[in-house]
Motif scaffolding. Structure first.
Motif, mmCIF file in Angstrom:
data_model
loop_
_atom_site.group_PDB
_atom_site.id
_atom_site.type_symbol
_atom_site.label_atom_id
_atom_site.label_comp_id
_atom_site.label_asym_id
_atom_site.label_seq_id
_atom_site.Cartn_x
_atom_site.Cartn_y
_atom_site.Cartn_z
ATOM 1 N N HIS A 130 26.288 7.720 -12.554
ATOM 2 C CA HIS A 130 27.736 7.647 -12.767
ATOM 3 C C HIS A 130 28.488 7.808 -11.454
ATOM 4 O O HIS A 130 29.392 7.013 -11.143
ATOM 5 C CB HIS A 130 28.179 8.715 -13.764
ATOM 6 C CG HIS A 130 29.644 8.685 -14.058
ATOM 7 N ND1 HIS A 130 30.217 7.758 -14.892
ATOM 8 C CD2 HIS A 130 30.672 9.463 -13.597
ATOM 9 C CE1 HIS A 130 31.524 7.963 -14.955
ATOM 10 N NE2 HIS A 130 31.816 8.991 -14.178
ATOM 11 N N ARG A 131 28.144 8.819 -10.672
ATOM 12 C CA ARG A 131 28.810 9.013 -9.381
ATOM 13 C C ARG A 131 28.481 7.857 -8.436
ATOM 14 O O ARG A 131 29.347 7.403 -7.672
ATOM 15 C CB ARG A 131 28.415 10.348 -8.760
ATOM 16 C CG ARG A 131 28.951 10.572 -7.339
ATOM 17 C CD ARG A 131 30.478 10.545 -7.261
ATOM 18 N NE ARG A 131 31.077 11.673 -7.928
ATOM 19 C CZ ARG A 131 31.232 12.887 -7.356
ATOM 20 N NH1 ARG A 131 30.854 13.104 -6.108
ATOM 21 N NH2 ARG A 131 31.801 13.865 -8.042
ATOM 22 N N ALA A 132 27.261 7.378 -8.482
ATOM 23 C CA ALA A 132 26.892 6.252 -7.628
ATOM 24 C C ALA A 132 27.769 5.041 -7.918
ATOM 25 O O ALA A 132 28.235 4.351 -7.002
ATOM 26 C CB ALA A 132 25.422 5.900 -7.826
ATOM 27 N N ALA A 133 28.010 4.790 -9.197
ATOM 28 C CA ALA A 133 28.853 3.650 -9.568
ATOM 29 C C ALA A 133 30.293 3.865 -9.133
ATOM 30 O O ALA A 133 30.965 2.926 -8.669
ATOM 31 C CB ALA A 133 28.783 3.427 -11.076
ATOM 32 N N ALA A 134 30.799 5.094 -9.280
ATOM 33 C CA ALA A 134 32.173 5.397 -8.869
ATOM 34 C C ALA A 134 32.344 5.194 -7.370
ATOM 35 O O ALA A 134 33.335 4.605 -6.911
ATOM 36 C CB ALA A 134 32.532 6.821 -9.268
ATOM 37 N N ASP A 135 31.389 5.680 -6.591
ATOM 38 C CA ASP A 135 31.450 5.509 -5.138
ATOM 39 C C ASP A 135 31.318 4.036 -4.756
ATOM 40 O O ASP A 135 32.004 3.551 -3.847
ATOM 41 C CB ASP A 135 30.346 6.321 -4.460
ATOM 42 C CG ASP A 135 30.551 7.827 -4.574
ATOM 43 O OD1 ASP A 135 31.702 8.248 -4.825
ATOM 44 O OD2 ASP A 135 29.570 8.574 -4.410
ATOM 45 N N ARG A 136 30.433 3.319 -5.451
ATOM 46 C CA ARG A 136 30.218 1.906 -5.141
ATOM 47 C C ARG A 136 31.487 1.091 -5.379
ATOM 48 O O ARG A 136 31.811 0.185 -4.613
ATOM 49 C CB ARG A 136 29.070 1.353 -5.983
ATOM 50 C CG ARG A 136 28.590 -0.036 -5.539
ATOM 51 C CD ARG A 136 27.468 -0.540 -6.426
ATOM 52 N NE ARG A 136 26.441 0.481 -6.616
ATOM 53 C CZ ARG A 136 26.168 1.058 -7.792
ATOM 54 N NH1 ARG A 136 26.833 0.712 -8.886
ATOM 55 N NH2 ARG A 136 25.222 1.973 -7.874
ATOM 56 N N ALA A 137 32.227 1.437 -6.434
ATOM 57 C CA ALA A 137 33.481 0.732 -6.708
ATOM 58 C C ALA A 137 34.478 0.927 -5.572
ATOM 59 O O ALA A 137 35.183 -0.009 -5.171
ATOM 60 C CB ALA A 137 34.071 1.230 -8.026
ATOM 61 N N LEU A 138 34.522 2.130 -5.026
ATOM 62 C CA LEU A 138 35.442 2.413 -3.923
ATOM 63 C C LEU A 138 35.000 1.749 -2.621
ATOM 64 O O LEU A 138 35.807 1.583 -1.705
ATOM 65 C CB LEU A 138 35.570 3.923 -3.724
ATOM 66 C CG LEU A 138 36.442 4.639 -4.755
ATOM 67 C CD1 LEU A 138 36.204 6.138 -4.734
ATOM 68 C CD2 LEU A 138 37.909 4.332 -4.508
ATOM 69 N N ALA A 139 33.726 1.374 -2.541
ATOM 70 C CA ALA A 139 33.202 0.716 -1.338
ATOM 71 C C ALA A 139 33.400 -0.794 -1.356
ATOM 72 O O ALA A 139 33.063 -1.475 -0.376
ATOM 73 C CB ALA A 139 31.716 1.037 -1.181
#
Length: 347
Positions: free
Chosen positions: A86-95
């Motif tokens: 979940h956090r990986a996806a959230a960070d990936r969206a911001l990248a």
């Protein structure tokens, strides 16, 4: 403060004492149970330290955006390796290449500051300050609110700039706008002891002041800045208000600011307040008490006549509906940001 339903002073005092005793019981439970369960449910997620960059200027904006996107991408990989999808996806969206981040910190609950629009050339800038339970894990909700506001501002300013449009937005023709989603502090959890105390707001206020000082180096002194504060974010704005160079401060769904009146905020900014018809904050007791050296509650309701804010209509929405597309509240917020204050509909 008068008790609900027009009770006399002694009845109000008794009601206040009962509320304080009940709240103390909740605080004791939350102070013990919530941190333990949160720690068990969500262990620390590894993330890189934030990118270290020179102070941002209009000339360095693109490099700043790129550096923070790269940091978010690294944070995403580290979270994925840790097993937190979940956090990986959230960070990936911001990248993503389309994202424009003024800052990013993937550690802990996380922080991010994102820009919508051409910040360097904006005549009017809206800065959103979020309330409780806003973190990297829930950031997309905050992102959506800021994006919706930017779309509305662009549309409304565009209507004002078209000859013979009859839009009546009150904005100047050719007005350029930008929105900043400022998740620049660690927000309290909705179910926690910190959400009913000003502690997080005290920590956040100097961070907000520093951010707005830096923002002026990008936009220039001519840009007019409006601060849009939601829920616990209104407590943050209340603590910071006396040293903010902004034109307007808008309090949305506020539990109180910690001040008894607009005068007590010690600011030259115009203070606005609104609450949706279905916002549960209307049922929060607007009191402030000292419990064993701990301040609990945020005092006067910003919608009350004694507070002295400019109260405007927010429609029938709930606590999370102030930026809903097509809503009464969003239209009025856009008018305030664009300076069309005579056209704001009052409650």
């Amino acid at each position: 403060m008068a008790a609900p339903g027009g009770a006399d002073e002694s009845g109000g005092a008794a009601w206040g004492r009962r509320w304080v005793r009940a709240l103390l019981a909740v605080l004791v439970t939350a102070a013990v149970v919530v941190p333990l369960t949160a720690a068990a449910a969500r262990p620390s997620i590894p993330a890189p330290a934030p990118a270290v960059l020179p102070a941002v200027t209009a000339a360095t904006l693109e490099r700043t955006y790129a550096a923070h996107r790269a940091n978010a991408e690294l944070a995403s990989r580290m979270a994925a390796d840790h097993g937190d999808r979940h956090r990986a996806a959230a960070d990936r969206a911001l990248a993503a290449p389309s994202r424009t981040l003024l800052s990013f910190d993937g550690r802990g609950l996380g922080r991010a500051v994102e820009v919508f629009g051409d910040l360097a050339h904006a005549d009017r800038v809206a800065v959103l300050v979020p309330g409780s339970d806003t973190s990297l894990d829930t950031y997309e909700r905050f992102h959506a609110q800021a994006a919706t506001l930017h779309d509305r501002l662009t549309e409304q300013a565009g209507r004002a700039g078209r000859p013979g449009s009859g839009a009546g937005s009150g904005a100047d023709a050719g007005e350029r706008t930008a929105v900043v989603a400022w998740l620049g502090y660690t927000t309290p959890g909705t179910i926690s002891a910190t959400v009913v105390t000003p502690d997080r707001a005290e920590e956040a206020a100097p961070l907000l002041r520093a951010f707005l000082t830096g923002l002026a180096a990008v936009t220039g002194p001519a840009a007019r800045v409006t601060l849009l504060c939601h829920s616990y974010g209104t407590v943050v704005c209340g603590r910071a208000a006396s040293r903010l160079d902004v034109s307007d401060v808008v309090l949305l769904g506020s539990p109180g600011t910690g001040a008894a009146s607009v005068a007590d905020l010690h600011t030259r900014a115009r203070i606005w307040a609104a609450r949706g018809g279905d916002d549960w904050v209307a049922d929060v007791p607007h009191v402030s008490a000292d419990l064993f050296g701990l301040t609990v509650g945020f005092g006067t309701d910003p919608l009350s006549p004694s507070f002295g804010a400019r109260v405007f209509a927010a429609g029938p929405g709930g606590h999370s509906d102030y930026f809903r597309p097509g809503s009464v509240s969003l239209g009025n917020i856009a008018r305030i940001v664009l300076g069309a204050t005579s056209e704001v509909t009052r409650a």
